[in-house]
Motif scaffolding. Structure first.
Motif, PDB file in Angstrom:
ATOM      1  N   VAL A 358      17.875   1.819  13.034  1.00 45.64           N
ATOM      2  CA  VAL A 358      19.227   1.366  12.702  1.00 45.64           C
ATOM      3  C   VAL A 358      19.214   0.157  11.777  1.00 45.64           C
ATOM      4  O   VAL A 358      20.228  -0.160  11.131  1.00 45.64           O
ATOM      5  N   MET A 359      18.072  -0.518  11.658  1.00 41.66           N
ATOM      6  CA  MET A 359      18.003  -1.649  10.741  1.00 41.66           C
ATOM      7  C   MET A 359      18.079  -1.206   9.284  1.00 41.66           C
ATOM      8  O   MET A 359      18.379  -2.019   8.395  1.00 41.66           O
ATOM      9  N   ILE A 360      17.840   0.068   9.012  1.00 46.54           N
ATOM     10  CA  ILE A 360      17.894   0.540   7.623  1.00 46.54           C
ATOM     11  C   ILE A 360      19.312   0.436   7.068  1.00 46.54           C
ATOM     12  O   ILE A 360      19.533  -0.208   6.028  1.00 46.54           O
ATOM     13  N   PRO A 361      20.330   1.045   7.704  1.00 46.28           N
ATOM     14  CA  PRO A 361      21.680   0.873   7.153  1.00 46.28           C
ATOM     15  C   PRO A 361      22.221  -0.548   7.289  1.00 46.28           C
ATOM     16  O   PRO A 361      23.154  -0.919   6.576  1.00 46.28           O
ATOM     17  N   TYR A 362      21.627  -1.329   8.175  1.00 47.93           N
ATOM     18  CA  TYR A 362      22.049  -2.721   8.298  1.00 47.93           C
ATOM     19  C   TYR A 362      21.588  -3.545   7.081  1.00 47.93           C
ATOM     20  O   TYR A 362      22.314  -4.399   6.576  1.00 47.93           O
ATOM     21  N   LEU A 363      20.389  -3.247   6.587  1.00 46.40           N
ATOM     22  CA  LEU A 363      19.807  -4.020   5.490  1.00 46.40           C
ATOM     23  C   LEU A 363      20.048  -3.419   4.112  1.00 46.40           C
ATOM     24  O   LEU A 363      20.001  -4.142   3.109  1.00 46.40           O
ATOM     25  N   ALA A 364      20.245  -2.124   4.035  1.00 46.84           N
ATOM     26  CA  ALA A 364      20.300  -1.436   2.743  1.00 46.84           C
ATOM     27  C   ALA A 364      21.543  -0.542   2.675  1.00 46.84           C
ATOM     28  O   ALA A 364      22.091  -0.163   3.696  1.00 46.84           O
ATOM     29  N   PRO A 365      21.964  -0.174   1.469  1.00 45.34           N
ATOM     30  CA  PRO A 365      21.428  -0.568   0.154  1.00 45.34           C
ATOM     31  C   PRO A 365      21.931  -1.922  -0.321  1.00 45.34           C
ATOM     32  O   PRO A 365      21.589  -2.360  -1.412  1.00 45.34           O
ATOM     33  N   VAL A 366      22.756  -2.559   0.491  1.00 46.33           N
ATOM     34  CA  VAL A 366      23.239  -3.905   0.194  1.00 46.33           C
ATOM     35  C   VAL A 366      23.316  -4.638   1.527  1.00 46.33           C
ATOM     36  O   VAL A 366      23.558  -4.026   2.572  1.00 46.33           O
ATOM     37  N   SER A 367      23.075  -5.921   1.523  1.00 52.39           N
ATOM     38  CA  SER A 367      23.111  -6.684   2.772  1.00 52.39           C
ATOM     39  C   SER A 367      24.537  -6.764   3.311  1.00 52.39           C
ATOM     40  O   SER A 367      25.524  -6.621   2.571  1.00 52.39           O
ATOM     41  N   GLN A 368      24.650  -7.017   4.598  1.00 51.62           N
ATOM     42  CA  GLN A 368      25.964  -7.195   5.205  1.00 51.62           C
ATOM     43  C   GLN A 368      26.705  -8.365   4.558  1.00 51.62           C
ATOM     44  O   GLN A 368      27.925  -8.318   4.358  1.00 51.62           O
ATOM     45  N   GLN A 369      25.958  -9.412   4.216  1.00 56.99           N
ATOM     46  CA  GLN A 369      26.573 -10.596   3.644  1.00 56.99           C
ATOM     47  C   GLN A 369      27.159 -10.319   2.256  1.00 56.99           C
ATOM     48  O   GLN A 369      28.261 -10.768   1.920  1.00 56.99           O
ATOM     49  N   LEU A 370      26.428  -9.561   1.433  1.00 60.30           N
ATOM     50  CA  LEU A 370      26.955  -9.246   0.105  1.00 60.30           C
ATOM     51  C   LEU A 370      28.130  -8.283   0.188  1.00 60.30           C
ATOM     52  O   LEU A 370      29.030  -8.324  -0.657  1.00 60.30           O
ATOM     53  N   ALA A 371      28.128  -7.405   1.189  1.00 63.93           N
ATOM     54  CA  ALA A 371      29.291  -6.541   1.390  1.00 63.93           C
ATOM     55  C   ALA A 371      30.524  -7.389   1.692  1.00 63.93           C
ATOM     56  O   ALA A 371      31.620  -7.147   1.160  1.00 63.93           O
ATOM     57  N   LEU A 372      30.360  -8.410   2.519  1.00 65.05           N
ATOM     58  CA  LEU A 372      31.469  -9.316   2.832  1.00 65.05           C
ATOM     59  C   LEU A 372      31.884 -10.123   1.603  1.00 65.05           C
ATOM     60  O   LEU A 372      33.081 -10.377   1.383  1.00 65.05           O
TER      61      LEU A 372
END
Length: 386
Positions: A358-372
């Motif tokens: 589950v860490m794959i969609p958490y980290l990629a293809p963009v970080s959670q922080q950049l999505a925010l």
């Protein structure tokens, strides 16, 4: 927008589930141990025409939209987690740039083999020292006659061990601070292993889907394999970003729903103090909250996909879908582990595999922080922070 799937959507899901029936937990656990690429699974989906779900019908595809692809990838992840999803992920979203910006002869040359599963592609974008700052990529492609000579270094390139085609973005002119996105070009070429040294990265999960570092030394690409116009590759790449965020969100939800299913069944079956643990609110409430979060994420995925298919702006919704789905899936996988107690740590119950993946969609293809950051800037009108 309807919140009820059509009969056609239900038929699509049922047919896909039937095609994936032979690939059970033992299949995925075995591949997680051996690291062997799930060739049989990909072939089954290719034989069923699933790899061409969003491709033009004239090349053997189904001509459906990203909404349908999102439904598909949720079910794929429910079947085999991110290993199953990543085995076909590139074939679903990657060719979008080829379809929109490639010349007709390129589409005729490339797409039928992708749809039939005869061609496996990898996507080389990220570099070790640039991360998500794509405009500062250092890999260079220099035009010499009827070919380009490429030299550079890429990282986090999945399926490069088994790919016969590579989609590559490289700089074809110097970076201009006044227009930093110009001068990047997109290529789709044969994978030349004499010029590309592919080095496997040992990682936490999804062992069956290789992830690699690429060292590119005088890689010759025919000029006819340039996608669209030279120097416009960044804009072509952007065309794929929203579909990828939508699909990775759909995969995260599928993974989370599988973790929820396993936790719910274990809570029904596990008896402690002469009662199933599922009678306890401390077990019920986190699972119920997880269901609500996953369903909320799924609604945002559907909204983003519907907007994309309608040709409407969807960047905020696509990033929101990715953010919400990754958060919900990670929380659910953690809660599934906790519901299983000590047995969650054992491979036989499979939730530890989902927890790792589950860490794959958490980290990629963009970080959670950049999505925010994107949502803050484009959705709320706040100043750009980076």
């Amino acid at each position: 927008m309807s919140f009820t799937l059509t009969a056609e959507h239900e038929t699509l899901i049922t047919a896909l589930q039937s095609a994936m029936t032979p690939f059970d937990d033992d299949y995925w656990a075995d591949h997680d141990q051996t690291g062997d690429f799930p060739t049989e699974f990909v072939k089954a989906l290719a034989d069923g025409g699933w790899l061409g779900i969003t491709m033009p019908e004239e090349f053997g595809g189904s001509g459906l939209g990203v909404f349908d692809a999102a439904l598909m990838m949720t079910e794929v992840a429910k079947c085999g987690g991110m290993t199953a999803a990543s085995a076909v992920h590139m074939n679903i979203f990657g060719p979008k740039s080829l379809i929109k910006f490639g010349r007709p002869e390129q589409s005729a040359r490339w797409l039928p083999d992708i749809i039939a599963g005869k061609s496996r592609m990898c996507f080389a974008v990220t570099e070790p020292n640039t991360g998500l700052d794509t405009t500062r990529l250092k890999t260079r492609a220099v035009r010499k006659g009827d070919k380009y000579i490429v030299n550079g270094h890429k990282i986090w390139t999945s399926t490069a061990q088994v790919a016969d085609k590579i989609m590559l973005i490289a700089r074809t002119s110097e970076r201009d601070d006044a227009n930093p996105t110009a001068g990047l070009s997109l290529f789709f070429a044969d994978m030349d292993r004499d010029a590309i040294d592919v080095r496997l990265i040992d990682k936490m999960g999804r062992k069956a889907i290789d992830t690699n570092e690429l060292f590119i030394d005088n890689f010759e690409i025919p000029a006819c394999d340039l996608v669209g116009e030279e120097g416009k590759g960044f804009s072509y790449l952007l065309h794929s970003l929203n579909p990828e965020r939508i699909l990775i969100a759909a995969e995260a939800v599928g993974l989370g729903l599988d973790a929820l299913r396993r936790a719910t069944q274990y809570a029904k079956d596990r008896v402690v103090f002469e009662r199933p643990i599922g009678m306890n609110q401390s077990i019920q409430h986190p699972l119920a909250a997880g269901w609500a979060q996953l369903e909320a994420a799924r609604m945002m995925i559907h909204k983003a996909a519907a907007l994309y298919d309608a040709g409407a702006p969807c960047g905020v919704e696509a990033n929101a879908a990715k953010y919400l789905a990754a958060e919900a899936a990670q929380d659910m996988c953690r809660q599934s582990m906790a519901t299983h107690g000590g047995m969650g740590y054992a491979r036989e119950y499979h939730v530890e595999r989902l927890f790792r993946e589950v860490m794959i969609p958490y980290l990629a293809p963009v970080s959670q922080q950049l999505a925010l950051c994107f949502i803050a800037e484009r959705g709320l009108g706040l100043p750009k922070s980076y």
